[in-house]
Scaffold this motif. Structure first.
Motif, PDB file in Angstrom:
ATOM      1  N   VAL A 202       0.837  -1.198   0.000  1.00 35.53           N
ATOM      2  CA  VAL A 202       0.000   0.000   0.000  1.00 35.53           C
ATOM      3  C   VAL A 202       0.872   1.248   0.000  1.00 35.53           C
ATOM      4  N   ASP A 203       0.621   2.122  -0.970  1.00 41.35           N
ATOM      5  CA  ASP A 203       1.261   3.439  -0.982  1.00 41.35           C
ATOM      6  C   ASP A 203       0.306   4.414  -1.668  1.00 41.35           C
ATOM      7  N   ALA A 204       0.812   5.568  -2.071  1.00 42.43           N
ATOM      8  CA  ALA A 204      -0.050   6.617  -2.617  1.00 42.43           C
ATOM      9  C   ALA A 204      -0.726   6.218  -3.922  1.00 42.43           C
ATOM     10  N   SER A 207      -2.524  -0.370  -4.230  1.00 42.13           N
ATOM     11  CA  SER A 207      -3.335  -1.002  -3.192  1.00 42.13           C
ATOM     12  C   SER A 207      -3.548  -2.460  -3.573  1.00 42.13           C
ATOM     13  N   PRO A 208      -3.592  -3.370  -2.596  1.00 35.29           N
ATOM     14  CA  PRO A 208      -3.852  -4.776  -2.934  1.00 35.29           C
ATOM     15  C   PRO A 208      -5.285  -5.010  -3.427  1.00 35.29           C
ATOM     16  N   LEU A 209      -6.152  -4.049  -3.208  1.00 36.03           N
ATOM     17  CA  LEU A 209      -7.522  -4.105  -3.704  1.00 36.03           C
ATOM     18  C   LEU A 209      -7.798  -2.832  -4.485  1.00 36.03           C
ATOM     19  N   PHE A 210      -8.268  -2.979  -5.696  1.00 35.10           N
ATOM     20  CA  PHE A 210      -8.651  -1.809  -6.482  1.00 35.10           C
ATOM     21  C   PHE A 210      -9.718  -2.229  -7.489  1.00 35.10           C
ATOM     22  N   HIS A 211     -10.111  -1.337  -8.372  1.00 37.90           N
ATOM     23  CA  HIS A 211     -11.218  -1.604  -9.295  1.00 37.90           C
ATOM     24  C   HIS A 211     -10.774  -1.435 -10.747  1.00 37.90           C
ATOM     25  N   GLN A 212     -11.273  -2.312 -11.580  1.00 35.18           N
ATOM     26  CA  GLN A 212     -11.018  -2.214 -13.013  1.00 35.18           C
ATOM     27  C   GLN A 212     -12.339  -2.186 -13.771  1.00 35.18           C
ATOM     28  N   ILE A 213     -12.284  -1.595 -14.950  1.00 30.94           N
ATOM     29  CA  ILE A 213     -13.420  -1.636 -15.864  1.00 30.94           C
ATOM     30  C   ILE A 213     -12.898  -2.167 -17.193  1.00 30.94           C
ATOM     31  N   GLU A 214     -13.202  -3.414 -17.477  1.00 27.04           N
ATOM     32  CA  GLU A 214     -12.811  -4.017 -18.751  1.00 27.04           C
ATOM     33  C   GLU A 214     -13.918  -3.770 -19.771  1.00 27.04           C
ATOM     34  N   LEU A 324      -6.879  14.126  -6.885  1.00 30.64           N
ATOM     35  CA  LEU A 324      -6.335  13.493  -5.689  1.00 30.64           C
ATOM     36  C   LEU A 324      -4.907  13.026  -5.944  1.00 30.64           C
ATOM     37  N   ASP A 325      -4.083  13.064  -4.913  1.00 25.66           N
ATOM     38  CA  ASP A 325      -2.691  12.639  -5.075  1.00 25.66           C
ATOM     39  C   ASP A 325      -2.354  11.400  -4.257  1.00 25.66           C
ATOM     40  N   ASP A 326      -3.365  10.829  -3.546  1.00 26.66           N
ATOM     41  CA  ASP A 326      -3.095   9.655  -2.712  1.00 26.66           C
ATOM     42  C   ASP A 326      -4.308   8.728  -2.740  1.00 26.66           C
ATOM     43  N   MET A 327      -4.113   7.522  -3.288  1.00 27.12           N
ATOM     44  CA  MET A 327      -5.211   6.563  -3.406  1.00 27.12           C
ATOM     45  C   MET A 327      -5.773   6.145  -2.052  1.00 27.12           C
ATOM     46  N   ARG A 328      -4.940   6.203  -1.017  1.00 27.89           N
ATOM     47  CA  ARG A 328      -5.369   5.732   0.302  1.00 27.89           C
ATOM     48  C   ARG A 328      -6.553   6.508   0.845  1.00 27.89           C
TER      49      ARG A 328
END
Length: 341
Positions: A202-204, A207-214, A324-328
């Motif tokens: 985990v960093d800016a 993330s081990p979990l995120f979202h995709q749109i295929e 935004l500059d940080d995904m967290r």
């Protein structure tokens, strides 16, 4: 004590107890005590057989009068106690209409949901349908059917959460494309949004979990130009009509040819700024023409049909969308942050 004296004593005790009763439960106990099948008045009436024929009518009349008196006293006391109880309840539930009302906190959409809904509306408007697939996926759909061989680095346990040797948490929603192809023949126009999982620290920006749109389109005569036109329409709808896109050569196992797609920086208009790191362009997704091997695996004849596919990172476009500059921030559930959207 003779029978008449017993009746008078019962009447006196009943009237005294009725005057002192303070709740409905106690009142019912008094009613049973004097008027019930085993009550005092009933017990006296059972002894009337021992009286002379001359006394019985008089005692019977007196007993009925006392029964009526006690019954009337119970009913009157019952009404009074109920009225008192109602008055206390109304007093306890009284509302001061001059006081300010309690503030109702109204929830808002999460920034990821806001952007996902916008993306869905854009593609639905272009004739796409939304498809879903399992988050716990077979290795076949996540890798093998997408032309990703067994020795590919993406299959390494350092990158992928394996549950068993053949089952894993999906690393991409591309597997939904295969599932759709297995069930439906062209024309196909679909997007597959959803959560994906990769073994990232985990960093800016990770993330081990995120979202995709295929996304995928398969039909006769589909070309790279259709991919460019579709994604250009998407970019303009999402970031504004002035937005431009560019395609750069790349490699993905499941598309051939493949490309990375950049959009002109929506902050500086392509002049160069901190958001685009002075380049004027921002990478937002990857895509290309669906590999013939992938089409064949999905049960579609690559000699008759062609198609394009693309993958978008939802967090990435949401971060650009809102600056935004940080995904967290998207996952910390800080109401101070979420309340801005």
């Amino acid at each position: 004590m003779d029978t008449r004296a017993q009746l008078d004593a019962i009447r006196a005790r009943a009237e005294e107890e009725l005057a002192a009763v303070s709740d409905l439960k106690e009142l019912d106990a008094i009613r049973v005590k004097y008027l019930g099948k085993k009550g005092e008045l009933t017990a006296v009436l059972k002894t009337m057989g021992q009286l002379s024929p001359e006394e019985r009518p008089k005692v019977g009349q007196a007993a009925n009068e006392i029964r009526e008196i006690i019954t009337a006293g119970v009913e009157k006391r019952n009404e009074l106690l109920k009225a008192e109880l109602q008055a206390k309840k109304l007093e306890a539930e009284a509302i001061d209409v001059t006081l300010p009302g309690t503030k109702v906190e109204v929830g808002k959409k999460h920034p990821l949901s806001i952007v996902l809904d916008e993306v869905k509306e854009i593609f639905l408007g272009m004739g796409f349908e939304v498809a879903q697939g399992p988050e716990v996926e077979w290795d076949y759909y996540n890798f093998e059917a997408l032309n990703i061989p067994a020795d590919h680095p993406a299959r390494d346990t350092q990158d992928t959460f394996y549950i068993t040797e053949k089952m894993l948490l999906r690393t991409q929603t591309s597997g939904v494309q295969i599932r759709v192809m297995e069930k439906k023949q062209p024309p196909i126009r679909m997007i597959a949004p959803g959560r994906v999982f990769r073994s990232d620290a985990v960093d800016a920006t990770h993330s081990p979990l995120f979202h995709q749109i295929e996304g995928m389109v398969i039909d006769e005569g589909v070309t790279m130009g259709d991919l460019k036109g579709t994604l250009e329409t998407f970019a303009k709808k999402l970031y504004g009509e002035q937005t431009r896109i560019r395609l750069r050569p790349h490699h993905f196992p499941f598309t051939e040819p493949s490309c990375e797609i950049d959009v002109s920086c929506f902050k500086c208009g392509g002049c160069g700024c901190s958001m685009c790191k002075g380049e004027g362009w921002i990478e937002i997704l990857g895509g290309g023409m669906v590999h013939p091997k992938v089409l064949r695996t999905g049960g579609i004849d690559p000699d008759k049909y062609s198609g394009f596919a693309f993958g978008i990172g939802l967090e990435r476009i949401a971060m650009f969308r809102f600056g935004l500059d940080d995904m967290r921030h998207l996952y910390e559930n800080d109401v101070r942050f979420l309340d801005q959207f």
